[in-house]
Motif scaffolding. Sequence first.
Motif, short mmCIF file in Angstrom:
data_model
loop_
_atom_site.label_atom_id
_atom_site.label_comp_id
_atom_site.label_asym_id
_atom_site.label_seq_id
_atom_site.Cartn_x
_atom_site.Cartn_y
_atom_site.Cartn_z
N ARG A 146 -8.90 12.14 12.57
CA ARG A 146 -7.46 11.84 12.46
C ARG A 146 -6.68 13.13 12.16
O ARG A 146 -6.97 13.83 11.19
N ARG A 170 -3.07 12.74 3.35
CA ARG A 170 -1.87 13.53 3.67
C ARG A 170 -1.09 13.84 2.39
O ARG A 170 -0.70 14.98 2.15
N LYS A 184 -4.81 5.97 14.48
CA LYS A 184 -4.94 5.27 13.19
C LYS A 184 -6.42 4.95 12.92
O LYS A 184 -7.28 5.71 13.32
N GLU A 185 -6.68 3.85 12.22
CA GLU A 185 -8.06 3.55 11.81
C GLU A 185 -9.00 3.56 13.01
O GLU A 185 -10.19 3.85 12.89
N ASP A 230 -7.79 1.84 -0.14
CA ASP A 230 -6.83 2.93 0.03
C ASP A 230 -6.20 3.37 -1.28
O ASP A 230 -5.86 4.54 -1.45
N ARG A 278 -5.82 2.06 18.35
CA ARG A 278 -5.42 0.64 18.29
C ARG A 278 -4.98 0.09 19.64
O ARG A 278 -5.15 -1.11 19.90
N ASP A 281 2.54 -0.88 12.39
CA ASP A 281 1.42 -1.54 11.70
C ASP A 281 1.39 -3.04 12.00
O ASP A 281 0.39 -3.70 11.70
N ASN A 284 -10.92 6.54 4.60
CA ASN A 284 -10.10 6.57 5.83
C ASN A 284 -8.65 6.23 5.49
O ASN A 284 -7.97 5.54 6.24
N SER A 285 -8.20 6.75 4.36
CA SER A 285 -6.83 6.47 3.92
C SER A 285 -5.91 7.61 4.33
O SER A 285 -5.90 8.68 3.71
N GLY A 286 -5.14 7.38 5.38
CA GLY A 286 -4.23 8.40 5.90
C GLY A 286 -3.21 8.83 4.87
O GLY A 286 -2.99 10.02 4.63
N THR A 287 -2.58 7.83 4.20
CA THR A 287 -1.58 8.20 3.19
C THR A 287 -2.22 9.07 2.12
O THR A 287 -1.64 10.09 1.73
N LYS A 347 0.83 -1.21 0.00
CA LYS A 347 0.00 0.00 0.00
C LYS A 347 0.86 1.24 0.00
O LYS A 347 0.62 2.20 -0.74
N ARG A 368 -6.61 -4.06 10.28
CA ARG A 368 -5.55 -4.81 11.00
C ARG A 368 -6.09 -5.51 12.25
O ARG A 368 -5.54 -6.52 12.68
N LYS A 398 -9.74 -2.30 3.06
CA LYS A 398 -8.90 -1.08 3.07
C LYS A 398 -7.54 -1.35 2.45
O LYS A 398 -7.01 -0.52 1.72
N THR A 399 -6.95 -2.50 2.78
CA THR A 399 -5.63 -2.81 2.22
C THR A 399 -5.52 -4.23 1.66
O THR A 399 -4.55 -4.53 0.96
N GLN A 426 3.76 10.52 7.91
CA GLN A 426 3.16 10.75 6.58
C GLN A 426 3.21 12.23 6.19
O GLN A 426 3.25 12.56 5.01
#
Length: 428
Positions: A125, A101, A341-342, A51, A345, A314, A95-98, A24, A386, A411-412, A173
């Motif tokens: 986030r 950003r 994160k998502e 993502d 965690r 992760d 909800n894709s942080g990468t 990803k 995750r 998501k991934t 990120q």
Amino acid sequence: MPDTYQVQPVSAPLNGTVRPPGSKSITNRALVVAALAEGQTELTGVLDSRDTQVMIESLNRLGIQVDHDPENCSVVVQGCGGRIPATEASLWLENSGTSIRFLTALCSAGQGEYVLDGNDRMRQRPIQDLVDSLQQLGVDVACEEGTGCPPVRVKARGLKGGETSISGSVSSQYLSALLMVAPAAMGPTSITILGEMVSKPYLDITLGVMAQFGVTIDRVQNDVWRIQPQTYQRPGAYDIEPDASAASYFFAAAAITGGSVTVEGLNQDALQGDINFIRVLEDMGCTIKRDRNSITVQGQPLKGIDVDMNDISDTAQTLAAVALFAEGPTCIRNVGHIRHKETDRLAAISTELRRMGIQVEETEDSVTIYPGEIQPAVIETYDDHRMAMSFALVGLKIPGIQIADPGCTAKTYPRFFDDLERLCGQTS
Ligand SMILES: O=C(O)C1=C[C@@H](OP(=O)(O)O)[C@@H](O)[C@H](O)C1
Ligand SMILES: C=C(OP(=O)(O)O)C(=O)O
């Protein structure tokens, strides 16, 4: 996908081979850099998941032609040579942080008005540090007042370059985003890093992908990086390695069941820092066989460990699952940033382990797990891929483990449960 997934315990140690989908982190970087490059780039080994889909859809909305062939895991990007075509766009990053950003920085290099938003969790986030840093470069950018979180509004007139600073105490990120877009600025950009950076190995991925596209960065001091205006050069075809975080679930499956699992397409020199999850398993007692194009983990009796997972957070949830089958407690420390994160965690790990009857101690930035008798449970996953993938591993040994909302792996890793079942099938 059904509402819950019932994991079938294996009758014997897992023995098999698997190749996870593309990384990803590399896919989303390669897409951004290829979008900024001059001319056409073909990416192969591309991850097809939510993502990366939101990244591709957003680049298309920005007027950059990206043709995706999911069947062949390939994408062809018509680069814009640093000039973003769309003068307005509304981008949905789920909800894709990468994605949010990297694209906030990318939009700052455009000429126009852009809005970047995501789902309810994305709106919790943080992105303020990146916004502050772009403002120092003269960008008219703001996030939702008082929240420090998306939606983000960018009114861009091109990036001039200049001096800025960035904190990496919440996410690496932000710096990755700045680094990737800085070559598209009109003048040199100097970035000073403030304080400790979390998740440092992801910066190596950023620099590695940029270097593949012919762009270099001067590290003038340990915490000051300078980037000259440069155009990314298309590398012809660029092949993306399998996802090392995804690989952690299969390595862990070997550790938990005492079997031997080979992951193809990765080696110890992988660009992704998460490959070092195998070192954690090694410290717990597993045997690792490192080959040129594969890694095999052989499960052994496991001992609990005390480990700083800041660099490879992760895989913290993967380790939480493995820890249940070790002799003695395991402490996962220095991972306060995984609360952003998502889901939170650390809280999710503690709550779900306790649901299975396990004793857990949680601090602001760590969790200590005391192995004990594991009760059957329906594991809540909090829309966190995750949580689903990690806690499913427990069910390989313990009857009665169900995973709520298994579809969240989209998501991934949309086909995670298919690949896990295939691996289990190789054993019987
Ligand atoms: O740059 C990247 O590709 C990523 C960086 C990490 O985030 P943080 O830097 O926010 O820890 C990681 O958790 C995420 O899955 C991917
Ligand atoms: C934290 C993650 O993703 P992101 O920050 O890119 O949403 C992840 O994939 O575990």
